[in-house]
Design a protein around this motif. Structure first.
Motif, PDB file in Angstrom:
ATOM      1  N   ALA A 202     -40.133  -2.166 -59.078  1.00 46.02           N
ATOM      2  CA  ALA A 202     -38.822  -1.796 -58.526  1.00 46.02           C
ATOM      3  C   ALA A 202     -38.964  -0.707 -57.470  1.00 46.02           C
ATOM      4  O   ALA A 202     -38.322  -0.773 -56.410  1.00 46.02           O
ATOM      5  CB  ALA A 202     -37.895  -1.328 -59.650  1.00 46.02           C
ATOM      6  N   VAL A 203     -39.805   0.294 -57.721  1.00 49.06           N
ATOM      7  CA  VAL A 203     -40.007   1.381 -56.757  1.00 49.06           C
ATOM      8  C   VAL A 203     -40.685   0.847 -55.503  1.00 49.06           C
ATOM      9  O   VAL A 203     -40.289   1.187 -54.378  1.00 49.06           O
ATOM     10  CB  VAL A 203     -40.820   2.536 -57.392  1.00 49.06           C
ATOM     11  N   LEU A 204     -41.702  -0.005 -55.656  1.00 55.05           N
ATOM     12  CA  LEU A 204     -42.376  -0.574 -54.480  1.00 55.05           C
ATOM     13  C   LEU A 204     -41.417  -1.425 -53.655  1.00 55.05           C
ATOM     14  O   LEU A 204     -41.478  -1.434 -52.431  1.00 55.05           O
ATOM     15  CB  LEU A 204     -43.598  -1.387 -54.908  1.00 55.05           C
ATOM     16  N   ARG A 205     -40.519  -2.112 -54.321  1.00 49.88           N
ATOM     17  CA  ARG A 205     -39.520  -2.923 -53.604  1.00 49.88           C
ATOM     18  C   ARG A 205     -38.603  -2.016 -52.771  1.00 49.88           C
ATOM     19  O   ARG A 205     -38.326  -2.295 -51.608  1.00 49.88           O
ATOM     20  CB  ARG A 205     -38.701  -3.757 -54.584  1.00 49.88           C
ATOM     21  N   VAL A 206     -38.151  -0.909 -53.363  1.00 48.03           N
ATOM     22  CA  VAL A 206     -37.278   0.031 -52.648  1.00 48.03           C
ATOM     23  C   VAL A 206     -38.009   0.627 -51.450  1.00 48.03           C
ATOM     24  O   VAL A 206     -37.429   0.787 -50.374  1.00 48.03           O
ATOM     25  CB  VAL A 206     -36.791   1.152 -53.601  1.00 48.03           C
ATOM     26  N   LEU A 207     -39.276   0.947 -51.614  1.00 49.30           N
ATOM     27  CA  LEU A 207     -40.052   1.549 -50.529  1.00 49.30           C
ATOM     28  C   LEU A 207     -40.521   0.522 -49.496  1.00 49.30           C
ATOM     29  O   LEU A 207     -41.134   0.883 -48.497  1.00 49.30           O
ATOM     30  CB  LEU A 207     -41.260   2.301 -51.102  1.00 49.30           C
ATOM     31  N   GLY A 208     -40.239  -0.748 -49.744  1.00 44.66           N
ATOM     32  CA  GLY A 208     -40.648  -1.790 -48.796  1.00 44.66           C
ATOM     33  C   GLY A 208     -42.127  -2.081 -48.847  1.00 44.66           C
ATOM     34  O   GLY A 208     -42.702  -2.548 -47.868  1.00 44.66           O
ATOM     35  N   GLU A 209     -42.760  -1.822 -49.976  1.00 48.24           N
ATOM     36  CA  GLU A 209     -44.200  -1.994 -50.107  1.00 48.24           C
ATOM     37  C   GLU A 209     -44.570  -3.006 -51.194  1.00 48.24           C
ATOM     38  O   GLU A 209     -45.676  -2.969 -51.739  1.00 48.24           O
ATOM     39  CB  GLU A 209     -44.855  -0.642 -50.436  1.00 48.24           C
ATOM     40  N   LEU A 210     -43.673  -3.916 -51.487  1.00 47.45           N
ATOM     41  CA  LEU A 210     -43.950  -4.919 -52.511  1.00 47.45           C
ATOM     42  C   LEU A 210     -45.114  -5.820 -52.113  1.00 47.45           C
ATOM     43  O   LEU A 210     -45.805  -6.369 -52.967  1.00 47.45           O
ATOM     44  CB  LEU A 210     -42.689  -5.743 -52.784  1.00 47.45           C
ATOM     45  N   GLY A 211     -45.344  -5.933 -50.829  1.00 46.63           N
ATOM     46  CA  GLY A 211     -46.457  -6.741 -50.335  1.00 46.63           C
ATOM     47  C   GLY A 211     -47.814  -6.256 -50.812  1.00 46.63           C
ATOM     48  O   GLY A 211     -48.783  -7.007 -50.811  1.00 46.63           O
ATOM     49  N   ARG A 212     -47.892  -5.000 -51.233  1.00 49.36           N
ATOM     50  CA  ARG A 212     -49.160  -4.474 -51.755  1.00 49.36           C
ATOM     51  C   ARG A 212     -49.575  -5.178 -53.037  1.00 49.36           C
ATOM     52  O   ARG A 212     -50.735  -5.157 -53.411  1.00 49.36           O
ATOM     53  CB  ARG A 212     -49.061  -2.974 -51.989  1.00 49.36           C
ATOM     54  N   LEU A 213     -48.642  -5.809 -53.706  1.00 46.73           N
ATOM     55  CA  LEU A 213     -48.946  -6.552 -54.921  1.00 46.73           C
ATOM     56  C   LEU A 213     -49.202  -8.033 -54.646  1.00 46.73           C
ATOM     57  O   LEU A 213     -49.386  -8.808 -55.579  1.00 46.73           O
ATOM     58  CB  LEU A 213     -47.806  -6.414 -55.929  1.00 46.73           C
ATOM     59  N   ALA A 214     -49.226  -8.424 -53.387  1.00 47.78           N
ATOM     60  CA  ALA A 214     -49.341  -9.835 -53.020  1.00 47.78           C
ATOM     61  C   ALA A 214     -50.578 -10.489 -53.606  1.00 47.78           C
ATOM     62  O   ALA A 214     -50.537 -11.640 -54.031  1.00 47.78           O
ATOM     63  CB  ALA A 214     -49.332  -9.984 -51.509  1.00 47.78           C
ATOM     64  N   THR A 215     -51.675  -9.779 -53.661  1.00 49.79           N
ATOM     65  CA  THR A 215     -52.899 -10.387 -54.197  1.00 49.79           C
ATOM     66  C   THR A 215     -52.787 -10.657 -55.686  1.00 49.79           C
ATOM     67  O   THR A 215     -53.460 -11.532 -56.204  1.00 49.79           O
ATOM     68  CB  THR A 215     -54.122  -9.491 -53.936  1.00 49.79           C
ATOM     69  N   LEU A 216     -51.919  -9.920 -56.367  1.00 50.60           N
ATOM     70  CA  LEU A 216     -51.715 -10.181 -57.791  1.00 50.60           C
ATOM     71  C   LEU A 216     -50.719 -11.302 -58.027  1.00 50.60           C
ATOM     72  O   LEU A 216     -50.731 -11.949 -59.065  1.00 50.60           O
ATOM     73  CB  LEU A 216     -51.219  -8.911 -58.496  1.00 50.60           C
ATOM     74  N   ILE A 217     -49.849 -11.544 -57.050  1.00 47.62           N
ATOM     75  CA  ILE A 217     -48.803 -12.552 -57.185  1.00 47.62           C
ATOM     76  C   ILE A 217     -49.309 -13.929 -56.776  1.00 47.62           C
ATOM     77  O   ILE A 217     -48.861 -14.939 -57.297  1.00 47.62           O
ATOM     78  CB  ILE A 217     -47.567 -12.159 -56.351  1.00 47.62           C
ATOM     79  N   GLU A 218     -50.272 -13.978 -55.855  1.00 49.13           N
ATOM     80  CA  GLU A 218     -50.773 -15.250 -55.354  1.00 49.13           C
ATOM     81  C   GLU A 218     -51.364 -16.078 -56.483  1.00 49.13           C
ATOM     82  O   GLU A 218     -51.938 -15.551 -57.428  1.00 49.13           O
ATOM     83  CB  GLU A 218     -51.870 -15.020 -54.302  1.00 49.13           C
TER      84      GLU A 218
END
Length: 125
Positions: free
Chosen positions: A54-70
């Motif tokens: 939730a915090v990463l989404r607010v900061l606009g940095e959710l893409g940092r988790l992209a390698t875990l989501i792929e």
């Protein structure tokens, strides 16, 4: 690195991102739907994964988790091992058996060779 050290490092990086964007803790916490104290725990490496997301989404940095989501894809070698043995070419038994039916067969069902006279014994001499 231990799990606690990794969690602390993630919290520090989140805090650095927040400071770089010049956003207050209370603003990030409010937009993420968490309390300011919960945000402080995240920054200290003690937060839950849902709150970190939730915090990463607010900061606009959710893409940092992209390698875990792929989706994790298997290598071609692993796929080949998982599929087992597959036929590489079609068999020719059906086509050959159609031709054999017209040929004269031995008692065990095999076709005779051309010029094979073993079934007809020559007793003339």
């Amino acid at each position: 690195m231990s799990d606690d050290v990794i969690a602390g490092e993630i919290g520090q990086r989140i805090e650095a991102i927040r400071l770089k964007r010049n956003v207050g803790q209370d603003v990030v916490a409010h937009e993420a739907g968490i309390s300011r104290e919960t945000y402080r725990k995240i920054a200290a490496g003690k937060g839950t994964l849902v709150n970190v997301i939730a915090v990463l989404r607010v900061l606009g940095e959710l893409g940092r988790l992209a390698t875990l989501i792929e989706e994790v894809s298997s290598s071609p070698l692993q796929l080949a091992r998982m599929q087992g043995k597959q036929r590489l070419r079609a068999g020719h038994a059906r086509a050959a058996s159609a031709n054999v039916k017209s040929a004269v067969k031995t008692p065990i069902g095999k076709p005779r060779l051309i010029g094979d006279r073993s079934s007809k014994k020559d007793t003339s001499w």
